[in-house]
Design an enzyme around this catalytic site. Sequence first.
Site, PDB file in Angstrom:
ATOM      1  N   LYS A 183      12.315  19.333  -3.224  1.00  0.00           N
ATOM      2  CA  LYS A 183      10.913  19.493  -2.847  1.00  0.00           C
ATOM      3  C   LYS A 183      10.777  19.449  -1.327  1.00  0.00           C
ATOM      4  CE  LYS A 183       7.346  16.769  -4.401  1.00  0.00           C
ATOM      5  NZ  LYS A 183       6.796  15.790  -5.353  1.00  0.00           N
TER       6      LYS A 183
ATOM      7  N   ARG B  62      -5.302   3.739  -8.692  1.00  0.00           N
ATOM      8  CA  ARG B  62      -6.589   4.091  -8.107  1.00  0.00           C
ATOM      9  C   ARG B  62      -7.657   4.230  -9.185  1.00  0.00           C
ATOM     10  NH1 ARG B  62      -3.732   8.709  -4.729  1.00  0.00           N
ATOM     11  NH2 ARG B  62      -2.472   8.456  -6.604  1.00  0.00           N
TER      12      ARG B  62
ATOM     13  N   HIS C 212      -2.106   3.265   0.879  1.00  0.00           N
ATOM     14  CA  HIS C 212      -0.739   2.732   0.737  1.00  0.00           C
ATOM     15  C   HIS C 212      -0.578   1.448   1.537  1.00  0.00           C
ATOM     16  CE1 HIS C 212       0.610   7.199   0.246  1.00  0.00           C
ATOM     17  NE2 HIS C 212       0.724   6.629  -0.944  1.00  0.00           N
TER      18      HIS C 212
ATOM     19  N   SER D  40      -2.343  11.262  -0.409  1.00  0.00           N
ATOM     20  CA  SER D  40      -1.679  12.062   0.624  1.00  0.00           C
ATOM     21  C   SER D  40      -2.106  13.521   0.506  1.00  0.00           C
ATOM     22  CB  SER D  40      -0.160  11.954   0.482  1.00  0.00           C
ATOM     23  OG  SER D  40       0.250  10.620   0.623  1.00  0.00           O
TER      24      SER D  40
END
Length: 157
Positions: free
Chosen positions: A41, A90, A17, A128
């Site tokens: 969440k 990615r 990031h 993450s």
Amino acid sequence: MTTAVYPGSFDPITKGHLHILKVGSEVFDKVIIAVANNPQKKGFLSVEERVSLIKESITHLDNVEVDSFEGLTIEYAKKAGAKVLIRGLRAVSDFEYELQLSQANSALCENIRTVFLTTKPKYNFISSSTIKEIYNNGGDISKFVPQPVYDFLMKRR
Ligand code: ADP
């Protein structure tokens, strides 16, 4: 003056990031890294912790601000006066989802463009969730996260 918003969960922010953010800060006049707060969440870190760890990790970037938001990213970007949304790519596997998201966002507001950036190859595989997996199993995450995140998580362990 072009303002870009870099939205995401950043739970936690990684070196992947951070590199996207650095490139974004070189390309655009101002970048707001915005942590999406989804009350449905429960995150690994609280939104406040994520924001404060990002702040500690970006002291070298002058034209970057940190914020958090709830609701639609595009509404947040409009209010922030942004012309660009930054997203990172990615692998091909990111592409389909990101393409759909960018098209949905441009259907909602065609004046805000999504720009895709890539990170350094050595950070490309980092996510993450991979970091959380390594951390939860006692592995070494020092190579993958900025120093403030590492220090915070080591204390928490
Ligand atoms: P989200 O939940 O919105 O996907 P993330 O925090 O996982 O939020 O990621 C935010 C953005 O950063 C996404 O566009 C994601 O593809 C990108 N990203 C995450 N990790 C990397 C990485 N290692 N290299 C490049 N881009 C990345």
